[in-house]
Design a protein around this motif. Structure first.
Motif, PDB file in Angstrom:
ATOM      1  N   LYS A 158       0.824  -1.212   0.000  1.00 28.25           N
ATOM      2  CA  LYS A 158       0.000   0.000   0.000  1.00 28.25           C
ATOM      3  C   LYS A 158       0.861   1.267   0.000  1.00 28.25           C
ATOM      4  N   ILE A 159       1.987   1.240   0.722  1.00 29.84           N
ATOM      5  CA  ILE A 159       2.890   2.393   0.731  1.00 29.84           C
ATOM      6  C   ILE A 159       3.483   2.600  -0.654  1.00 29.84           C
ATOM      7  N   ASP A 160       3.917   1.512  -1.312  1.00 25.13           N
ATOM      8  CA  ASP A 160       4.486   1.609  -2.665  1.00 25.13           C
ATOM      9  C   ASP A 160       3.440   2.143  -3.647  1.00 25.13           C
ATOM     10  N   SER A 161       2.205   1.674  -3.518  1.00 19.25           N
ATOM     11  CA  SER A 161       1.134   2.148  -4.390  1.00 19.25           C
ATOM     12  C   SER A 161       0.831   3.629  -4.137  1.00 19.25           C
ATOM     13  N   SER A 162       0.921   4.055  -2.883  1.00 23.07           N
ATOM     14  CA  SER A 162       0.689   5.462  -2.548  1.00 23.07           C
ATOM     15  C   SER A 162       1.766   6.349  -3.158  1.00 23.07           C
ATOM     16  N   THR A 196       0.940   6.902  -6.757  1.00 26.60           N
ATOM     17  CA  THR A 196      -0.194   7.819  -6.899  1.00 26.60           C
ATOM     18  C   THR A 196       0.222   9.263  -6.655  1.00 26.60           C
ATOM     19  N   ILE A 197       1.041   9.482  -5.624  1.00 34.68           N
ATOM     20  CA  ILE A 197       1.510  10.838  -5.312  1.00 34.68           C
ATOM     21  C   ILE A 197       2.352  11.387  -6.463  1.00 34.68           C
ATOM     22  N   ARG A 198       3.222  10.535  -7.025  1.00 30.52           N
ATOM     23  CA  ARG A 198       4.057  10.986  -8.147  1.00 30.52           C
ATOM     24  C   ARG A 198       3.187  11.370  -9.339  1.00 30.52           C
ATOM     25  N   GLN A 199       2.141  10.598  -9.593  1.00 28.16           N
ATOM     26  CA  GLN A 199       1.237  10.902 -10.699  1.00 28.16           C
ATOM     27  C   GLN A 199       0.541  12.241 -10.474  1.00 28.16           C
ATOM     28  N   ARG A 200       0.120  12.506  -9.254  1.00 25.65           N
ATOM     29  CA  ARG A 200      -0.555  13.774  -8.951  1.00 25.65           C
ATOM     30  C   ARG A 200       0.374  14.959  -9.159  1.00 25.65           C
ATOM     31  N   ILE A 201       1.603  14.840  -8.665  1.00 25.18           N
ATOM     32  CA  ILE A 201       2.554  15.946  -8.786  1.00 25.18           C
ATOM     33  C   ILE A 201       2.889  16.193 -10.241  1.00 25.18           C
ATOM     34  N   ASP A 202       3.132  15.123 -10.992  1.00 24.40           N
ATOM     35  CA  ASP A 202       3.460  15.272 -12.413  1.00 24.40           C
ATOM     36  C   ASP A 202       2.306  15.889 -13.188  1.00 24.40           C
ATOM     37  N   ILE A 252       0.367  18.259 -12.484  1.00 26.73           N
ATOM     38  CA  ILE A 252       0.277  19.725 -12.424  1.00 26.73           C
ATOM     39  C   ILE A 252       1.584  20.377 -12.846  1.00 26.73           C
ATOM     40  N   GLY A 253       2.489  19.589 -13.440  1.00 29.07           N
ATOM     41  CA  GLY A 253       3.687  20.156 -14.043  1.00 29.07           C
ATOM     42  C   GLY A 253       4.852  20.379 -13.113  1.00 29.07           C
ATOM     43  N   VAL A 254       4.848  19.835 -11.905  1.00 29.92           N
ATOM     44  CA  VAL A 254       5.997  19.962 -11.009  1.00 29.92           C
ATOM     45  C   VAL A 254       6.963  18.834 -11.332  1.00 29.92           C
ATOM     46  N   SER A 255       8.134  19.183 -11.849  1.00 27.37           N
ATOM     47  CA  SER A 255       9.064  18.169 -12.326  1.00 27.37           C
ATOM     48  C   SER A 255      10.082  17.775 -11.271  1.00 27.37           C
ATOM     49  N   GLU A 256      10.528  16.540 -11.391  1.00 23.32           N
ATOM     50  CA  GLU A 256      11.613  15.981 -10.598  1.00 23.32           C
ATOM     51  C   GLU A 256      11.417  16.089  -9.085  1.00 23.32           C
ATOM     52  N   PRO A 257      10.264  15.681  -8.562  1.00 27.00           N
ATOM     53  CA  PRO A 257      10.130  15.591  -7.106  1.00 27.00           C
ATOM     54  C   PRO A 257      10.923  14.395  -6.597  1.00 27.00           C
ATOM     55  N   THR A 258      11.330  14.454  -5.336  1.00 27.36           N
ATOM     56  CA  THR A 258      11.981  13.311  -4.706  1.00 27.36           C
ATOM     57  C   THR A 258      10.978  12.670  -3.758  1.00 27.36           C
ATOM     58  N   ILE A 259      10.564  11.434  -4.052  1.00 26.00           N
ATOM     59  CA  ILE A 259       9.558  10.732  -3.249  1.00 26.00           C
ATOM     60  C   ILE A 259      10.157   9.413  -2.788  1.00 26.00           C
ATOM     61  N   THR A 260      10.301   9.255  -1.488  1.00 28.11           N
ATOM     62  CA  THR A 260      10.940   8.051  -0.947  1.00 28.11           C
ATOM     63  C   THR A 260      10.154   7.506   0.234  1.00 28.11           C
ATOM     64  N   LYS A 261      10.287   6.203   0.449  1.00 29.90           N
ATOM     65  CA  LYS A 261       9.677   5.562   1.601  1.00 29.90           C
ATOM     66  C   LYS A 261      10.561   5.794   2.825  1.00 29.90           C
ATOM     67  N   GLN A 262       9.944   6.116   3.938  1.00 27.98           N
ATOM     68  CA  GLN A 262      10.688   6.363   5.182  1.00 27.98           C
ATOM     69  C   GLN A 262      10.125   5.446   6.268  1.00 27.98           C
ATOM     70  N   GLY A 263      10.899   4.455   6.641  1.00 28.42           N
ATOM     71  CA  GLY A 263      10.408   3.489   7.612  1.00 28.42           C
ATOM     72  C   GLY A 263       9.331   2.604   7.007  1.00 28.42           C
ATOM     73  N   ASP A 264       8.427   2.131   7.844  1.00 28.43           N
ATOM     74  CA  ASP A 264       7.374   1.222   7.381  1.00 28.43           C
ATOM     75  C   ASP A 264       6.073   1.926   7.039  1.00 28.43           C
ATOM     76  N   ASN A 265       5.887   3.144   7.559  1.00 26.93           N
ATOM     77  CA  ASN A 265       4.580   3.781   7.377  1.00 26.93           C
ATOM     78  C   ASN A 265       4.655   5.255   7.015  1.00 26.93           C
ATOM     79  N   ARG A 266       5.815   5.730   6.540  1.00 28.37           N
ATOM     80  CA  ARG A 266       5.948   7.139   6.181  1.00 28.37           C
ATOM     81  C   ARG A 266       6.488   7.317   4.762  1.00 28.37           C
ATOM     82  N   ILE A 267       6.090   8.434   4.148  1.00 30.54           N
ATOM     83  CA  ILE A 267       6.560   8.791   2.807  1.00 30.54           C
ATOM     84  C   ILE A 267       7.105  10.223   2.876  1.00 30.54           C
ATOM     85  N   ARG A 268       8.326  10.412   2.393  1.00 30.56           N
ATOM     86  CA  ARG A 268       8.932  11.741   2.350  1.00 30.56           C
ATOM     87  C   ARG A 268       8.864  12.263   0.917  1.00 30.56           C
TER      88      ARG A 268
END
Length: 427
Positions: free
Chosen positions: A81-85, A88-94, A96-112
């Motif tokens: 579910k975290i990987d799927s989230s 989804t977040i990357r798709q949303r950011i892309d 609206i035209g915001v390029s090259e975000p850094t999206i990483t998993k942090q621990g077992d239940n957090r996303i940075r």
């Protein structure tokens, strides 16, 4: 045509060629000035590439958001579910035209999520923070269908029955969603169906007819931007888990505050040395190659701005690399021209034959680099993709300027008749 008419005709050609060369040189200088410094015409500010280009986190910083997945006994958080989230977040950011975000998993239940500094940063944060759990509710608050039943959504301007144009969000349901919505509109005719996003009711339309087309419209949007953002949320789908922002803070450039100015300064020094080298070694041809190189830089920066490309330090490296490749193409062409001139051919003939023979070599070398660039773009992410974009763009434009623009400039200079000495052309 007698000799007198021939002389007059040659003078006209020489005069027109001189005017063309001067006009091209002045145009390059004017466009370059506007591009880098900008001008103000009335209420419009034109140019100033430095303020128009988006810069990556490594050069200007941005905003850092940490999202925490909310787990319940009925809906536990899993790695899938975290990987799927994250997707989804990357798709949303892309979207609206915001390029090259850094999206990483942090621990077992957090996303940075780290977002480069852009003008629509607040909207991006809003999109990240929302869970986009879309629901259609009947008058008794029973769930009719959810966001998973929507296969497409768009923000558009639509004219209502009174002729007033307003922003709306269009929805297209899946096959199952179409059936559920048709049954609901038949059941609740004359009543209200509420459309709820997360815990907020965003629209409460009254059902006037049975809708069997599998399409619906959300009204009440303030403007087309709001409609577009909501459509992006719906297209992105509901997140598999509910995410709560636990940290939102501004971050500085990851390479330091001076990294951007130092990178630009290094690029200017490198390009200046290349320009001087071409001028010293190839003389008149080098001068024309320098003009073509300046045109190349203007075209690349303009396209990057138009495409909303995010410039990172690897991207700057890719840009400078393609400057060297553009010069390399000119070196190959000039070497071929020199060979033809030594064999006794005229200057114009040497130019035509030299460009024709150099084309195959230039094409082969650039195609192999383009293949590497596309591999980096499709298999890489973040700054690696940024490097690939500038590399691919730079190669395509450098081929155009080296093969088309440089050749045209050389022919114009030769036709001026001002410099007919082969030594002037480095031959």
């Amino acid at each position: 045509m007698n000799k007198g008419e021939e002389r007059v005709d040659k003078k006209n050609i020489h005069r027109k060629s001189v005017i063309k060369l001067i006009a091209i040189t002045l145009s390059i200088a004017l466009v370059g000035y506007i591009l880098f410094y900008g001008i103000t015409v009335g209420v419009y500010n034109i140019g100033n590439i430095g303020k128009s280009i988006n810069y990556g986190l490594d050069l200007t910083g941005g905003v850092n958001v940490v999202l925490e997945a909310q787990s319940t006994d009925a809906d536990p958080v899993t790695s899938e579910k975290i990987d799927s989230s994250i997707l989804t977040i990357r798709q949303r950011i892309d979207s609206i035209g915001v390029s090259e975000p850094t999206i990483t998993k942090q621990g077992d239940n957090r996303i940075r999520v780290s977002i480069p500094s852009v003008s629509d940063q607040e909207e991006a944060l809003n999109l990240i923070g929302k869970t986009a759990q879309l629901e259609f509710l009947g008058p008794d608050d029973s769930v009719i269908l959810t966001g998973k039943d929507v296969i497409d959504s768009k923000g558009v301007m639509q004219t209502d029955n009174s002729g007033v144009e307003k922003a709306v969000v269009t929805l297209k349901f899946s096959e199952e969603g179409t059936k559920l919505f048709a049954d609901a509109t038949q059941k609740y005719q004359g009543q209200i169906i509420k459309i709820k996003l997360d815990d907020e009711v965003i629209s409460s339309p009254t059902v006037n007819v049975v809708i069997t087309s599998g399409e619906a419209v959300i009204e009440g949007m303030k403007d087309i931007d709001e409609a577009g953002n909501l459509a992006s949320l719906i297209r992105g789908g509901a997140l598999p888990v509910k995410l709560e922002p636990v940290e939102i803070r501004t971050i500085g450039p990851t390479l330091g505050q001076n990294s951007l100015s130092e990178s630009i300064f290094a690029g200017i020094i490198g390009i200046s040395l290349v320009l001087i080298f071409m001028l010293v070694v190839y003389r008149g041809l080098g001068f024309l190659a320098d003009l073509a190189l300046l045109i190349y830089i203007i075209i690349v920066l303009t396209i990057m701005t138009a495409l909303n490309v995010t410039l990172t330090l690897p991207g700057i490296a890719g840009l400078i690399l393609t400057v060297g490749m553009a010069v390399d193409a000119n070196v190959i062409i000039f070497s071929r021209i020199q060979e033809e001139a030594r064999s006794g051919k005229s200057l114009l003939t040497s130019i035509d034959v030299g460009f024709a023979r150099a084309f195959g070599t230039i094409l082969d070398s650039n195609v192999t680099t383009l293949i590497a660039g596309f591999v980096l773009f499709f298999l890489g992410s973040g700054s690696v993709q940024g490097f690939a974009v500038t590399l691919i763009l730079g190669i395509l434009v450098s081929m155009f300027t080296a093969i088309v623009i440089t050749k045209r400039l050389i022919k114009i200079l030769v036709k001026t008749g001002l410099f007919n000495n082969n030594a002037f052309y480095g031959l």
